[in-house]
Design a protein around this motif. Structure first.
Motif, PDB file in Angstrom:
ATOM      1  N   THR A  34       0.931  -1.237  -0.106  1.00  0.00           N
ATOM      2  CA  THR A  34      -0.030  -0.085   0.024  1.00  0.00           C
ATOM      3  C   THR A  34       0.837   1.113   0.042  1.00  0.00           C
ATOM      4  O   THR A  34       2.097   1.037   0.048  1.00  0.00           O
ATOM      5  N   GLY A  35       0.239   2.376  -0.002  1.00  0.00           N
ATOM      6  CA  GLY A  35       0.871   3.622   0.061  1.00  0.00           C
ATOM      7  C   GLY A  35       1.692   3.757   1.430  1.00  0.00           C
ATOM      8  O   GLY A  35       2.794   4.080   1.328  1.00  0.00           O
ATOM      9  N   THR A  36       1.051   3.163   2.293  1.00  0.00           N
ATOM     10  CA  THR A  36       1.727   3.272   3.754  1.00  0.00           C
ATOM     11  C   THR A  36       2.805   2.490   3.818  1.00  0.00           C
ATOM     12  O   THR A  36       3.894   2.873   3.971  1.00  0.00           O
ATOM     13  N   HIS A  37       2.918   1.335   3.333  1.00  0.00           N
ATOM     14  CA  HIS A  37       4.209   0.393   2.925  1.00  0.00           C
ATOM     15  C   HIS A  37       5.483   1.158   2.293  1.00  0.00           C
ATOM     16  O   HIS A  37       6.341   1.124   2.673  1.00  0.00           O
ATOM     17  N   GLU A  87      13.133   4.025   2.350  1.00  0.00           N
ATOM     18  CA  GLU A  87      14.676   3.932   2.290  1.00  0.00           C
ATOM     19  C   GLU A  87      15.121   2.631   1.902  1.00  0.00           C
ATOM     20  O   GLU A  87      16.151   2.330   1.040  1.00  0.00           O
ATOM     21  N   GLU A  88      14.466   1.320   2.225  1.00  0.00           N
ATOM     22  CA  GLU A  88      14.781   0.265   1.588  1.00  0.00           C
ATOM     23  C   GLU A  88      14.618   0.157   0.096  1.00  0.00           C
ATOM     24  O   GLU A  88      15.342  -0.470  -0.676  1.00  0.00           O
ATOM     25  N   LEU A  89      13.510   0.821  -0.229  1.00  0.00           N
ATOM     26  CA  LEU A  89      13.035   0.682  -1.657  1.00  0.00           C
ATOM     27  C   LEU A  89      14.128   1.372  -2.474  1.00  0.00           C
ATOM     28  O   LEU A  89      14.542   1.107  -3.556  1.00  0.00           O
ATOM     29  N   ALA A  90      14.662   2.424  -1.601  1.00  0.00           N
ATOM     30  CA  ALA A  90      15.740   3.266  -2.532  1.00  0.00           C
ATOM     31  C   ALA A  90      16.807   2.625  -2.669  1.00  0.00           C
ATOM     32  O   ALA A  90      17.614   2.710  -3.877  1.00  0.00           O
ATOM     33  N   GLU A  91      17.253   1.617  -1.548  1.00  0.00           N
ATOM     34  CA  GLU A  91      18.343   0.860  -1.814  1.00  0.00           C
ATOM     35  C   GLU A  91      18.220  -0.228  -3.098  1.00  0.00           C
ATOM     36  O   GLU A  91      19.393  -0.162  -3.956  1.00  0.00           O
ATOM     37  N   LEU A  92      17.085  -0.691  -3.141  1.00  0.00           N
ATOM     38  CA  LEU A  92      17.038  -1.634  -4.391  1.00  0.00           C
ATOM     39  C   LEU A  92      16.839  -0.685  -5.582  1.00  0.00           C
ATOM     40  O   LEU A  92      17.534  -1.169  -6.658  1.00  0.00           O
ATOM     41  N   ALA A 118      15.073   7.571  -2.800  1.00  0.00           N
ATOM     42  CA  ALA A 118      14.031   7.439  -1.525  1.00  0.00           C
ATOM     43  C   ALA A 118      12.868   8.754  -1.899  1.00  0.00           C
ATOM     44  O   ALA A 118      11.830   8.304  -1.609  1.00  0.00           O
ATOM     45  N   ALA A 119      13.203   9.943  -2.360  1.00  0.00           N
ATOM     46  CA  ALA A 119      12.522  10.737  -2.773  1.00  0.00           C
ATOM     47  C   ALA A 119      11.494  10.384  -3.787  1.00  0.00           C
ATOM     48  O   ALA A 119      10.262  10.824  -3.774  1.00  0.00           O
ATOM     49  N   TRP A 120      12.049   9.894  -4.550  1.00  0.00           N
ATOM     50  CA  TRP A 120      11.400   9.163  -5.844  1.00  0.00           C
ATOM     51  C   TRP A 120      10.231   8.118  -5.378  1.00  0.00           C
ATOM     52  O   TRP A 120       8.798   8.248  -5.827  1.00  0.00           O
ATOM     53  N   TRP A 121      10.797   7.205  -4.570  1.00  0.00           N
ATOM     54  CA  TRP A 121       9.370   6.335  -4.032  1.00  0.00           C
ATOM     55  C   TRP A 121       8.571   7.160  -2.990  1.00  0.00           C
ATOM     56  O   TRP A 121       7.304   6.736  -3.072  1.00  0.00           O
TER      57      TRP A 121
END
Length: 171
Positions: free
Chosen positions: A5-8, A14-19, A42-45
């Protein structure tokens, strides 16, 4: 795979940014130039969190044993009334540490199955011509629609062609 979800997305930006940064560093053309700063990723995510919360983007994440996202795939739903039967597959990413284990194919299958269950009858995407992703889509039954020269810059900044693919679902 977990539907996020958007909350996730906000909580795990930060973790999605690393990916995302790892994907770009590995040479995948997913819309960014290398090197991609962690803060920019991270900002993009975080910018995607609202669209995910509103249902305009459906996002699935594959997690490792520690709960860290090591893969994602998304479907972007158009906002036009005459386009509700289709979606664009975007940001199929697999961390370099787990590539070659079939995760990309599982993410792709998850998105296709969910799209069909939601009544989507047509998926489309673009991918860098000659990339490993192109082989994945062809082997998963996607149909090549054509190639556009000099479509986008690779992570290294070189203009590269993109190939458009589509897949009909449910019949």
């Amino acid at each position: 795979m977990e539907r996020w979800t958007g909350t996730h997305v906000r909580v795990h930006a930060e973790e999605l940014a690393e990916l995302l940064a790892d994907t770009v560093a590995g040479g995948a053309s997913v819309g960014f130039l290398a090197p991609l700063a962690h803060a920019d990723a991270a900002a993009w995510w975080r910018e995607r969190a609202e669209a995910t919360a509103a249902g305009r983007i459906a996002l699935w994440a594959a997690l490792d044993d520690t709960g860290r996202p090591v893969g994602t795939v998304s479907l972007v739903h158009p906002d036009k009334p005459n386009s509700r039967h289709r979606a664009e597959l975007v940001k199929l990413m697999v961390h370099r540490s787990v590539r070659g284990q079939g995760l990309g194919r599982r993410l792709l299958g998850t998105a296709e199955t969910a799209a069909a269950a939601a009544g989507i009858t047509l998926l489309h995407l673009d991918t860098e011509t000659g990339s490993p992703a192109e082989h994945l889509y062809r082997s998963a039954g996607w149909t090549r629609a054509g190639t556009i020269p000099d479509y986008a810059a690779s992570p290294a900044g070189e203009l590269r062609p993109t190939t458009l693919y589509y897949k009909r679902l449910g019949g």
